[in-house]
Design a protein around this motif. Structure first.
Motif, mmCIF file in Angstrom:
data_model
loop_
_atom_site.group_PDB
_atom_site.id
_atom_site.type_symbol
_atom_site.label_atom_id
_atom_site.label_comp_id
_atom_site.label_asym_id
_atom_site.label_seq_id
_atom_site.Cartn_x
_atom_site.Cartn_y
_atom_site.Cartn_z
ATOM 1 N N MET A 26 0.845 -1.271 0.000
ATOM 2 C CA MET A 26 -0.006 0.136 -0.054
ATOM 3 C C MET A 26 0.814 1.117 0.082
ATOM 4 S SD MET A 26 -3.210 -0.690 -0.050
ATOM 5 C CE MET A 26 -3.816 0.687 0.058
ATOM 6 N N LEU A 27 1.906 1.418 0.834
ATOM 7 C CA LEU A 27 2.759 2.438 0.871
ATOM 8 C C LEU A 27 3.402 2.595 -0.602
ATOM 9 C CD1 LEU A 27 4.564 1.962 4.369
ATOM 10 C CD2 LEU A 27 2.682 3.849 3.555
ATOM 11 N N LEU A 28 4.046 1.583 -1.277
ATOM 12 C CA LEU A 28 4.474 1.664 -2.471
ATOM 13 C C LEU A 28 3.397 2.207 -3.250
ATOM 14 C CD1 LEU A 28 7.163 1.121 -4.185
ATOM 15 C CD2 LEU A 28 6.183 -1.229 -4.682
ATOM 16 N N GLU A 35 3.987 10.501 -7.114
ATOM 17 C CA GLU A 35 5.009 10.986 -7.838
ATOM 18 C C GLU A 35 4.564 10.934 -9.473
ATOM 19 O OE1 GLU A 35 7.906 12.223 -7.239
ATOM 20 O OE2 GLU A 35 7.479 12.046 -5.144
ATOM 21 N N TRP A 36 3.438 10.276 -9.683
ATOM 22 C CA TRP A 36 3.174 10.273 -11.184
ATOM 23 C C TRP A 36 2.878 11.588 -11.834
ATOM 24 C CZ3 TRP A 36 3.380 6.224 -14.441
ATOM 25 C CH2 TRP A 36 2.728 6.141 -15.614
#
Length: 240
Positions: A26-28, A35-36
């Motif tokens: 979930m964090l990833l 950042e997208w």
């Protein structure tokens, strides 16, 4: 009673591991979503240059101006020829020769005076640089040793040759002194003997004995042989 579930397939024991793996995923996913970034295709400059869009630049033409050549020099003036009548006398200018016609004077060898050699005056025995050498004193190297050797040799020679009985014959008594002065010339010979004594016979005896001194190696001053002045007192006592 047997348990209904297989203890080896109990997933409850790995619930903590599954929870941690899920939390990491979930964090990833959340980080990638933040950042997208997306960009418009029109805003992207693909670096393609359109040559028809470049404006033509007028390059100025630099003209090099060459200075005109200098004008040619004026022609030389024609030489004026003076016409002289036949009956007019013309003084001719005599040009003296600069060459030396006098022959150089030849100097005869006999006419050249030689440079006089430096003459060194007689030097006292106490101030001579290289003392005369009495026979037997050549073995000493220093000047002080040679002075002492020469003084001792002369004193012993005079004492052995002087007639001391002459004093009693002349009626003298006590201590008598005879002062003798002589020179050892540039050839090492004893010359110019002078004596002063209380009696003329003692004076002649002193001159006779000193005149018997042998020839010596002459003394030197600045490397040249010179005359050396020597003073000798002769002292003897007449027994009463």
């Amino acid at each position: 009673m047997k348990p209904k579930k297989n203890p080896k397939k109990d997933l409850g024991r790995k619930s903590v591991l599954f929870f941690q793996i899920g939390l990491i995923l979930m964090l990833l996913i959340t980080w990638r979503a933040i950042e997208w970034k997306t960009y418009d295709k029109e805003a992207i400059d693909q670096g393609v240059v359109q040559f028809d869009q470049l404006e033509e630049e007028d390059v100025p033409i630099t003209e090099i101006q060459t200075p005109p050549p200098p004008p040619p020099p004026p022609p030389p003036a024609p030489e004026v020829i003076e016409v002289v009548e036949d009956d007019v006398e013309i003084e001719e200018e005599i040009i003296e020769s600069t060459e030396v016609t006098d022959e150089p004077e030849i100097v005869e060898v006999d006419d050249v005076e030689p440079t006089p050699e430096e003459v060194i005056e007689d030097v006292p025995f106490t101030a001579i640089e290289d003392v005369p050498l009495f026979p037997g004193c050549e073995k000493y190297k220093t000047n002080a040793e040679r002075k002492k050797c020469m003084s001792d040799k002369i004193k012993n020679f005079v004492n052995s040759k002087f007639n001391t009985d002459l004093g009693s014959e002349l009626g003298l008594s006590g201590v008598n002194r005879v002062y003798v002065r002589f020179k050892i010339d540039r050839n090492g010979k004893v010359v110019g003997v002078q004596a002063r004594a209380p009696h003329p016979r003692l004076q002649k005896e002193a001159e006779r004995v000193v005149g018997m001194l042998p020839n010596m190696v002459p003394g030197k001053q600045r490397g040249k042989p010179v005359g050396v002045l020597y003073s000798l007192p002769i002292i003897f006592q007449v027994q009463d």
